[in-house]
Design a protein around this motif. Sequence first.
Motif, PDB file in Angstrom:
ATOM      1  N   SER A  56       0.807  -1.213   0.000  1.00  0.00           N
ATOM      2  CA  SER A  56       0.000   0.000   0.000  1.00  0.00           C
ATOM      3  C   SER A  56       0.842   1.264   0.000  1.00  0.00           C
ATOM      4  O   SER A  56       0.357   2.348  -0.330  1.00  0.00           O
ATOM      5  CB  SER A  56      -0.913   0.029   1.230  1.00  0.00           C
ATOM      6  OG  SER A  56      -0.125   0.187   2.412  1.00  0.00           O
ATOM      7  N   LEU A  64      -6.766   1.014   3.696  1.00  0.00           N
ATOM      8  CA  LEU A  64      -7.527  -0.065   4.325  1.00  0.00           C
ATOM      9  C   LEU A  64      -6.682  -1.310   4.508  1.00  0.00           C
ATOM     10  O   LEU A  64      -6.735  -1.966   5.554  1.00  0.00           O
ATOM     11  CB  LEU A  64      -8.769  -0.376   3.491  1.00  0.00           C
ATOM     12  CG  LEU A  64      -9.905   0.647   3.573  1.00  0.00           C
ATOM     13  CD1 LEU A  64     -10.942   0.382   2.489  1.00  0.00           C
ATOM     14  CD2 LEU A  64     -10.558   0.622   4.948  1.00  0.00           C
ATOM     15  N   VAL A  65      -5.882  -1.683   3.485  1.00  0.00           N
ATOM     16  CA  VAL A  65      -5.139  -2.932   3.589  1.00  0.00           C
ATOM     17  C   VAL A  65      -3.998  -2.840   4.602  1.00  0.00           C
ATOM     18  O   VAL A  65      -3.522  -3.868   5.085  1.00  0.00           O
ATOM     19  CB  VAL A  65      -4.602  -3.389   2.223  1.00  0.00           C
ATOM     20  CG1 VAL A  65      -5.744  -3.744   1.299  1.00  0.00           C
ATOM     21  CG2 VAL A  65      -3.706  -2.348   1.586  1.00  0.00           C
ATOM     22  N   GLY A  94     -12.304   5.672  -0.729  1.00  0.00           N
ATOM     23  CA  GLY A  94     -12.392   4.228  -0.621  1.00  0.00           C
ATOM     24  C   GLY A  94     -13.626   3.680   0.055  1.00  0.00           C
ATOM     25  O   GLY A  94     -14.200   2.678  -0.395  1.00  0.00           O
ATOM     26  N   GLN A 123      -9.590  -8.543  -0.036  1.00  0.00           N
ATOM     27  CA  GLN A 123      -8.950  -7.977   1.152  1.00  0.00           C
ATOM     28  C   GLN A 123      -9.727  -6.767   1.665  1.00  0.00           C
ATOM     29  O   GLN A 123      -9.899  -6.587   2.881  1.00  0.00           O
ATOM     30  CB  GLN A 123      -7.512  -7.581   0.836  1.00  0.00           C
ATOM     31  CG  GLN A 123      -6.649  -8.745   0.388  1.00  0.00           C
ATOM     32  CD  GLN A 123      -5.291  -8.289  -0.098  1.00  0.00           C
ATOM     33  OE1 GLN A 123      -4.815  -7.219   0.266  1.00  0.00           O
ATOM     34  NE2 GLN A 123      -4.651  -9.092  -0.935  1.00  0.00           N
ATOM     35  N   LEU A 124     -10.213  -5.929   0.746  1.00  0.00           N
ATOM     36  CA  LEU A 124     -10.981  -4.751   1.146  1.00  0.00           C
ATOM     37  C   LEU A 124     -12.281  -5.167   1.820  1.00  0.00           C
ATOM     38  O   LEU A 124     -12.678  -4.598   2.841  1.00  0.00           O
ATOM     39  CB  LEU A 124     -11.269  -3.881  -0.078  1.00  0.00           C
ATOM     40  CG  LEU A 124     -10.053  -3.245  -0.751  1.00  0.00           C
ATOM     41  CD1 LEU A 124     -10.455  -2.597  -2.069  1.00  0.00           C
ATOM     42  CD2 LEU A 124      -9.397  -2.225   0.158  1.00  0.00           C
ATOM     43  N   SER A 138     -11.839  -6.142   5.312  1.00  0.00           N
ATOM     44  CA  SER A 138     -11.389  -5.102   6.230  1.00  0.00           C
ATOM     45  C   SER A 138     -12.517  -4.231   6.763  1.00  0.00           C
ATOM     46  O   SER A 138     -12.277  -3.367   7.611  1.00  0.00           O
ATOM     47  CB  SER A 138     -10.349  -4.203   5.536  1.00  0.00           C
ATOM     48  OG  SER A 138     -10.949  -3.411   4.534  1.00  0.00           O
ATOM     49  N   GLU A 189     -19.824  -3.134   2.960  1.00  0.00           N
ATOM     50  CA  GLU A 189     -18.970  -3.448   1.815  1.00  0.00           C
ATOM     51  C   GLU A 189     -19.484  -2.810   0.529  1.00  0.00           C
ATOM     52  O   GLU A 189     -18.715  -2.549  -0.398  1.00  0.00           O
ATOM     53  CB  GLU A 189     -18.807  -4.953   1.638  1.00  0.00           C
ATOM     54  CG  GLU A 189     -20.025  -5.689   1.155  1.00  0.00           C
ATOM     55  CD  GLU A 189     -19.731  -7.178   0.942  1.00  0.00           C
ATOM     56  OE1 GLU A 189     -19.868  -7.615  -0.212  1.00  0.00           O
ATOM     57  OE2 GLU A 189     -19.357  -7.862   1.911  1.00  0.00           O
ATOM     58  N   LEU A 205     -17.672   0.401  -0.762  1.00  0.00           N
ATOM     59  CA  LEU A 205     -16.271   0.374  -1.186  1.00  0.00           C
ATOM     60  C   LEU A 205     -16.118   0.769  -2.658  1.00  0.00           C
ATOM     61  O   LEU A 205     -16.807   0.237  -3.527  1.00  0.00           O
ATOM     62  CB  LEU A 205     -15.694  -1.033  -0.986  1.00  0.00           C
ATOM     63  CG  LEU A 205     -15.401  -1.466   0.452  1.00  0.00           C
ATOM     64  CD1 LEU A 205     -15.208  -2.974   0.515  1.00  0.00           C
ATOM     65  CD2 LEU A 205     -14.163  -0.746   0.997  1.00  0.00           C
ATOM     66  N   TYR A 206     -15.224   1.681  -2.924  1.00  0.00           N
ATOM     67  CA  TYR A 206     -14.781   2.043  -4.284  1.00  0.00           C
ATOM     68  C   TYR A 206     -15.952   2.096  -5.258  1.00  0.00           C
ATOM     69  O   TYR A 206     -16.083   1.276  -6.153  1.00  0.00           O
ATOM     70  CB  TYR A 206     -13.667   1.102  -4.729  1.00  0.00           C
ATOM     71  CG  TYR A 206     -12.392   1.412  -3.969  1.00  0.00           C
ATOM     72  CD1 TYR A 206     -11.493   2.342  -4.464  1.00  0.00           C
ATOM     73  CD2 TYR A 206     -12.133   0.817  -2.737  1.00  0.00           C
ATOM     74  CE1 TYR A 206     -10.341   2.674  -3.746  1.00  0.00           C
ATOM     75  CE2 TYR A 206     -10.989   1.146  -2.011  1.00  0.00           C
ATOM     76  CZ  TYR A 206     -10.106   2.071  -2.522  1.00  0.00           C
ATOM     77  OH  TYR A 206      -8.986   2.412  -1.805  1.00  0.00           O
TER      78      TYR A 206
END
Length: 547
Positions: free
Chosen positions: A143, A310-311, A389, A419-420, A423, A429, A432-433
């Motif tokens: 990251s 996040l990661v 994110g 992975q996202l 997290s 979820e 996210l993005y």
Amino acid sequence: MKLDLLLSAGTILTLDTDRPTAERVGVLGGRIVGFDEEIDGLEAARTVDFGSGTITPGLIDAHCHAIWWGLNLAQADYSHIRKLEDFFEVLSEQVSRIPAQPDPGRWLLGHSFNQYSSGSEYPRLEEIDRITGNVPLYIRHASGHAAIVNSAALRMIGALEPGFSDPTGGVVCRDESGRPTGLLEEAAQALAQAHILPFPLSELVDALDEATNRFAAQGITSFGEAGIGAGWISHSPVEFAAYQQAVSEGRLHARAQLMPVLDALQPLSAHQSDFFGAEESIGLSLGIGSGFGNASLRLGHVKVFLDGALVSKTAAVSDVMCSHGSGHGYLLGEPAEYRRRTLAAYRAGWPLALHAIGDIAIDLALDLIAEAQEKYGLLSVPNRIEHFGLSRPEQVERAGALGISVVPQMGFIRDLGDQLIASVDPERESWLYRGRSVIDAGAGLIGSSDLPVIGNNIRMAMDAAVQRTTSSGRVLNSAERIDRSEALRMHTVWAAHAMGLSDDRGTLERGKLADFTVFSGNPLTSSTMQELEILATFVGGKETYAK
């Protein structure tokens, strides 16, 4: 008149609403002079026919790290690690190459370790020390927001001394007994980097040459270097000079727009009647500002880091969203100080590019942009939030109302999506993005890779934006899917607008730069974009890549 270049293909997608398609395009002096009937009867010094291929405007990667990636190419690669035994094997092999009489100041350097790829574990410091001994180690996390070091490095930065305190915006991670684990987060990386940096200009130019050669192979003709000149993201305080040298030596193979980091800006003083003079303003020496440069190299937004990733568990997220225990992340500075300095930069004419991944950081980014725009008005280039994110629904709507350009990395969905998802809280979820909801809210949706966090295969990223499928086959919120035309516009028309470059790139029109990407088929009708090959890339009518 004789053209320099005449290109033809099955389809030319201009993305210009007045003339959306063509079959031939003529180039003179690095710019487009016309299409089809407009160039009938003209000869050309060079003619290339790409048959059933498709020519589009040159692809733009609005947020990446070219120097960082170029330097990585000469360092130990830990991206393929799938278990800790592999990590130690690579490290041992790296140590075996150290000369019997190592140079004073030599460091072991590596990149792209991701703990999620090795069972969510970091290597133990004791085992690292056993292998590396007294040679200091610095391995950057995938990251970029954390790094693994050994005890030799910890001693050099004073982290083993009684009374050591973490720097503002960073953490030297410790176990339950208070002993360092060998993990440095965020600004704490700069403590080690102070012993490594700066890299010499010659190495930075070599890195740019290697990196942008590879950009060309992906069809990329323009990119944004997201942070130079200061902080952990920088590799030298004179990185702009490296870019200038690369251009003068013909070793920069794509057009670059550079974002100085906020900490690289200094107080400016001038006559009280100037916008520099009446209130606090910060900028670069001599008052050089955003937009300075030419078509090959110019200054863009000021880059401001508000939180982590996040990661790496350093993104500033609300507790109710986070599923990784105590790792709720944090802001990298005090909001009041961010407000003072970002307003001072914006007042001096610098549009803002605010790194904000967690929703707490996004709240701060929205507040800063809203106040800047209300107090000093809109600039000619839109303000941006990089990554965006994990965004709540009302944050998306507010970004649209403020006219912000949102710069996510759709390639993360495939390469890091699982992975996202792991997290954040399962109920969140879908935040996210995002894609579709950003467009519908009226905010700009801009394409970028964040290379080297993941690769810069734009075709894969466009597929991810359309399909939203992770590497395991899981779909990350199908409601956020966008269509193929929008995915292409993220990396052309919309990216050019967000970077203030619409006058000469983003679409193919008479008078604009002759920057082209040539696909083996039509990205709007192929079953996937990833199945297409890049046949050629042109910058200013000159091939930077040919298959």
